[in-house]
Design an enzyme around this catalytic site. Structure first.
Site, PDB file in Angstrom:
ATOM      1  N   GLU A   1      -5.035  -4.605  -3.307  1.00 51.62           N
ATOM      2  CA  GLU A   1      -5.868  -3.559  -2.736  1.00 51.62           C
ATOM      3  C   GLU A   1      -6.707  -2.865  -3.802  1.00 51.62           C
ATOM      4  O   GLU A   1      -7.794  -2.362  -3.564  1.00 51.62           O
ATOM      5  CB  GLU A   1      -5.009  -2.536  -1.995  1.00 51.62           C
ATOM      6  CG  GLU A   1      -4.564  -2.971  -0.605  1.00 51.62           C
ATOM      7  CD  GLU A   1      -3.433  -3.981  -0.605  1.00 51.62           C
ATOM      8  OE1 GLU A   1      -3.119  -4.561  -1.674  1.00 51.62           O
ATOM      9  OE2 GLU A   1      -2.858  -4.207   0.485  1.00 51.62           O
TER      10      GLU A   1
ATOM     11  N   ASP B   1       5.179  -7.029  -4.445  1.00 48.44           N
ATOM     12  CA  ASP B   1       4.885  -5.707  -3.879  1.00 48.44           C
ATOM     13  C   ASP B   1       5.973  -4.701  -4.223  1.00 48.44           C
ATOM     14  O   ASP B   1       5.695  -3.585  -4.669  1.00 48.44           O
ATOM     15  CB  ASP B   1       4.712  -5.796  -2.363  1.00 48.44           C
ATOM     16  CG  ASP B   1       3.327  -6.327  -1.995  1.00 48.44           C
ATOM     17  OD1 ASP B   1       2.524  -6.558  -2.931  1.00 48.44           O
ATOM     18  OD2 ASP B   1       3.061  -6.510  -0.799  1.00 48.44           O
TER      19      ASP B   1
ATOM     20  N   ASN C   1      -9.370  -4.089   4.842  1.00 50.46           N
ATOM     21  CA  ASN C   1      -8.920  -4.530   3.519  1.00 50.46           C
ATOM     22  C   ASN C   1      -7.668  -5.387   3.679  1.00 50.46           C
ATOM     23  O   ASN C   1      -6.780  -5.363   2.843  1.00 50.46           O
ATOM     24  CB  ASN C   1      -8.632  -3.300   2.642  1.00 50.46           C
ATOM     25  CG  ASN C   1      -8.579  -3.660   1.162  1.00 50.46           C
ATOM     26  OD1 ASN C   1      -8.854  -4.803   0.787  1.00 50.46           O
ATOM     27  ND2 ASN C   1      -8.208  -2.699   0.331  1.00 50.46           N
TER      28      ASN C   1
ATOM     29  N   ASP D   1      -3.881  -2.791   9.083  1.00 45.00           N
ATOM     30  CA  ASP D   1      -4.022  -4.235   8.847  1.00 45.00           C
ATOM     31  C   ASP D   1      -3.764  -5.066  10.100  1.00 45.00           C
ATOM     32  O   ASP D   1      -4.377  -6.113  10.291  1.00 45.00           O
ATOM     33  CB  ASP D   1      -3.074  -4.692   7.721  1.00 45.00           C
ATOM     34  CG  ASP D   1      -3.676  -4.396   6.349  1.00 45.00           C
ATOM     35  OD1 ASP D   1      -4.677  -3.645   6.285  1.00 45.00           O
ATOM     36  OD2 ASP D   1      -3.149  -4.914   5.344  1.00 45.00           O
TER      37      ASP D   1
ATOM     38  N   LYS E   1      -2.417   1.749   6.144  1.00 45.73           N
ATOM     39  CA  LYS E   1      -2.627   0.297   6.069  1.00 45.73           C
ATOM     40  C   LYS E   1      -1.396  -0.460   6.569  1.00 45.73           C
ATOM     41  O   LYS E   1      -1.517  -1.484   7.235  1.00 45.73           O
ATOM     42  CB  LYS E   1      -2.926  -0.084   4.621  1.00 45.73           C
ATOM     43  CG  LYS E   1      -3.361  -1.521   4.445  1.00 45.73           C
ATOM     44  CD  LYS E   1      -3.877  -1.719   3.038  1.00 45.73           C
ATOM     45  CE  LYS E   1      -4.725  -2.972   2.939  1.00 45.73           C
ATOM     46  NZ  LYS E   1      -3.998  -4.200   3.099  1.00 45.73           N
TER      47      LYS E   1
ATOM     48  N   HIS F   1      -2.179   1.676  -0.206  1.00 47.59           N
ATOM     49  CA  HIS F   1      -0.985   2.224   0.448  1.00 47.59           C
ATOM     50  C   HIS F   1       0.235   2.212  -0.467  1.00 47.59           C
ATOM     51  O   HIS F   1       1.019   3.157  -0.484  1.00 47.59           O
ATOM     52  CB  HIS F   1      -0.704   1.436   1.725  1.00 47.59           C
ATOM     53  CG  HIS F   1      -0.573  -0.051   1.529  1.00 47.59           C
ATOM     54  ND1 HIS F   1       0.384  -0.810   2.128  1.00 47.59           N
ATOM     55  CD2 HIS F   1      -1.269  -0.931   0.759  1.00 47.59           C
ATOM     56  CE1 HIS F   1       0.254  -2.067   1.784  1.00 47.59           C
ATOM     57  NE2 HIS F   1      -0.754  -2.169   0.941  1.00 47.59           N
ATOM     58  N   ARG F   2       0.399   1.139  -1.240  1.00 51.39           N
ATOM     59  CA  ARG F   2       1.620   1.062  -2.061  1.00 51.39           C
ATOM     60  C   ARG F   2       1.586   2.029  -3.239  1.00 51.39           C
ATOM     61  O   ARG F   2       2.635   2.498  -3.690  1.00 51.39           O
ATOM     62  CB  ARG F   2       1.878  -0.366  -2.530  1.00 51.39           C
ATOM     63  CG  ARG F   2       2.056  -1.298  -1.371  1.00 51.39           C
ATOM     64  CD  ARG F   2       3.001  -2.445  -1.620  1.00 51.39           C
ATOM     65  NE  ARG F   2       3.048  -3.252  -0.408  1.00 51.39           N
ATOM     66  CZ  ARG F   2       3.723  -2.932   0.688  1.00 51.39           C
ATOM     67  NH1 ARG F   2       4.461  -1.842   0.722  1.00 51.39           N
ATOM     68  NH2 ARG F   2       3.678  -3.692   1.757  1.00 51.39           N
TER      69      ARG F   2
END
Ligand code: DC
Length: 662
Positions: A359, A331, A98, A52, A431, A405-406
């Site tokens: 995402e 998040d 993204n 990112d 990311k 990613h998360r």
């Protein structure tokens, strides 16, 4: 570079150690843009190096901004040479992957400045809404057009005539990034008069807006915040270089490690796990995750530059469930969805509507993947309820990560459960945290395995059982799985070289263990399994590669807290290559044959030494010469010749090695 398809995580019993967090994504991309729009150089130590931030840096370079140094480098931090409002006017095509934190603010800044730009990203970026921001920009006279679907990137930005004579309006209930984008861009226009932004709808993710305001302040702009509904950029505001700005560690990334430190408490392994780079003074909203974890029963400590999780608070055996408002920690809330599996009651996550436009649709993704583990999950438009998962209900699962990613990072915590966890496309963590799984592995404490390999009748079984008893661990007699498969094959008349059918039998082996007995289809077959006929049949089918593969999951599933002693032929080489201690028993065929004869006689089975010896030798030869998982000592195995040792002495020797190892 190709990304690995998946990563298998060993089951964990705890976590301990410290982790230097990568720079905050939210801070990194905000300060990169602010630095580019300010005048003069800004040094940014701690800047995140990830997908990112890379797309943001590439975009800024294309726009004529000079950047020196390297993100993530301690010796040569990034220096951005801001060029004020004088960005290259294009034509330029910017690819922003993204990264929502790049697309939204750049759209606003470039639209305000005017030029000839196309902004695009990966296909998922083209599904993430930006209409509310574009509406606000168009309303003030900027030229922004959709190149595909209205309301979504890709976008074309031209030269408009931005006016600021009336208050701007922007919706705040879908993503706070629209407001952030405007606030970051407006100092470019505020020389003459105050600019007011009015938020429509209830502003979500307020801590992210607070972060934007705090960073603007570092660049000399004091935005007035009227109860999160009206914001005023005062006349005369101008972005000024702070010269140097240390980027905090990423508080969202901290959540996985803090959760791991807390979950270790389930097994009395209280960490601690310390994350370095965030503390109570952090600008990021997600540091509140540590307080939530604390309120659920985790033992959390705070210091200057760090936060630490030390397992569960005294008297607690599990985390608490409850009703959690996640609006301020969107998040890190994903991390809670996974820790909820280990709670003592259901957990309700409220205020997570923004998950739908991240995402991936994170509510859908989370629900689907938690379900694979066996969890009960209910979800609505902006909430989710997760029930704790009882030990017996866990399924081993291959977790899809949706290029998010998360998803990949928070599901690493599922490895505290009693089943195998596979993370698909683990590279998607690039990311925001390219080294995540390496960092996780450094603090993770896998359920320990003590592997005992060796030839038939070498005393592995007795040794393993005695060690397990002494350590209070589980035991796996892997040979019994080959024997049970062979017994089923004999009973069903399946030929011992019919690999497809044997593999099928192994895959659905109705085997269980109870009080030291092996049950097949619910009946105790321990005695039958030890017969020479079944032993020979087991040895005959053992070389079949697909059958071995089919038994792998069943063997690994026995690795449960607090530990496992596993005996067989390939425990240290194939099944548990990460075993903490590997022992390879060696004893001459004659010694072993003599033992086996004694054992058989004590069971009332008459036999002759020569026959047993011949059998043993041919079995050894077959086990050692097969092409797959041939019996061999692992390179790091300790050889143990027990010919001259009795059982007690053998057990004592291995326990001694174990203590030295740990
Ligand atoms: O250890 P045992 O005698 O119960 O094993 C029976 C057979 O199963 C043995 O001849 C080889 C095979 N086996 C194997 O190939 N790999 C293992 N880990 C355990 C047993």
């Amino acid at each position: 570079m190709t990304r690995p398809e998946h990563l298998d995580l060993p089951p964990l019993i705890g976590a301990a150690g410290s982790v230097q967090l990568p720079g905050s994504k939210s801070i990194s991309n905000r300060v990169l843009l602010l630095a580019a729009l300010a005048e003069g150089p800004v040094e940014l130590p701690g800047l995140l190096d990830s997908d990112d931030t890379r797309v943001m840096l590439d975009a800024l370079r294309l726009l004529g901004v000079r950047v020196e140094g390297r993100a993530g480098s301690a010796d040569a931090p990034v220096v951005v040479h801001g060029c004020g409002a004088r960005l290259a006017r294009g034509p330029a095509e910017l690819f922003l992957g993204n990264a929502g934190t790049a697309v939204r603010p750049l759209t606003a800044a470039l639209a305000v400045l005017g030029g000839d730009y196309v902004l695009r990203g990966v296909p998922r970026m083209h599904e993430r809404p930006i209409g509310d921001l574009v509406d606000a920009l168009r309303a003030m006279g900027c030229a922004v057009d959709y190149l595909a679907q209205a309301g979504y990137p890709p976008l074309r930005i031209g030269s408009g005539h931005p006016r600021i004579d009336a208050p701007l309006r922007v919706r705040g209930d879908v993503s706070s990034q629209f407001l952030t984008a405007l606030l970051l861009a407006l100092p470019l226009l505020s020389a003459e008069a105050d600019i007011e932004v009015q938020v429509e709808g209830t502003l979500i993710s307020r801590p992210y807006v607070a972060l934007t305001l705090a960073l603007l302040e570092r660049f000399g702009v004091q935005v007035r915040n009227h109860d999160w509904q009206r914001f005023v950029v005062p006349a005369g505001s101008r972005l000024r270089s702070p010269r140097r700005l240390q980027v905090e560690g990423d508080a969202s990334s901290a959540s996985y490690f803090l959760a791991a430190g807390a979950l270790g408490g389930l097994h009395g392994q209280g960490g601690p796990v310390r994350v370095l780079g965030v503390d109570a003074t952090s600008l990021q909203g997600d540091v509140q995750f540590a307080r939530v974890l604390d309120s659920l029963g985790a033992d959390i400590a705070w210091g200057e530059g760090w936060i630490e999780a030390r397992g569960l608070r005294a008297g607690r055996e599990r985390l608490a469930g409850g009703d959690i408002d996640c609006v301020a920690i969107p998040d890190a809330a994903m991390t809670l969805a996974v820790t909820a599996l280990f709670a003592d009651s259901p957990t309700l996550l409220r205020g997570i509507g923004s998950w739908r436009v991240k995402e991936t649709d994170r509510i859908h993704a989370m629900r689907t993947e938690l379900g694979k583990l066996g969890a009960r999950v209910e979800a609505g438009e902006d909430w989710m309820r997760v029930w704790p998962l009882a030990e017996a209900d866990w399924h081993g699962a291959s977790i899809a990560t949706y290029d998010d990613h998360r998803m990949a990072m928070c599901f690493s915590l599922a490895s505290f459960g009693p089943a195998d966890v596979r993370i698909e496309d683990p590279g998607c963590v690039g990311k925001t945290f390219p080294g995540y799984f390496e960092a996780f592995a450094r603090v993770a404490r896998p359920v320990p395995v003590l592997a005992i390999d060796g030839p038939t009748a070498s005393g592995k079984g007795t040794l393993a059982a005695r060690l397990a008893e002494r350590l209070g661990w589980h035991v796996l007699d892997s040979g019994s799985l080959y024997r049970a498969t062979a017994l089923r094959a004999l009973r069903l008349g399946v030929a011992l070289d019919d690999e497809p059918r044997l593999t099928e039998l192994a895959r659905r082996l109705p085997v269980a263990w109870r009080d030291g007995a092996v049950l097949l289809d619910g009946a105790d077959v321990s005695r039958e399994l030890r017969s020479e006929q079944v032993g020979n049949a087991a040895s005959a089918i053992a070389p079949l590669p697909r059958l071995r593969e089919a038994l792998l999951g069943l063997q690994r599933a026995q690795r449960r807290a607090p530990g496992l002693v596993a005996d067989g032929r390939d425990m240290g080489t194939v099944v548990f290559p990460d075993a903490r201690l590997k022992v390879f028993l060696v004893a001459s065929a004659r010694t072993r044959a003599e033992r086996r004869v004694k054992q058989l006689i004590s069971q009332g089975i008459s036999t002759r030494l020569q026959d047993v010896l011949r059998d043993l030798e041919s079995r050894d030869a077959r086990d050692a010469s097969r092409s797959v998982a041939a019996m061999a000592a692992a390179q790091d195995a300790l050889p143990l010749d027990n010919a001259e040792l009795d059982v007690d002495a053998t057990v004592a020797r291995v326990l001694q090695w174990w203590r030295e190892r740990t």
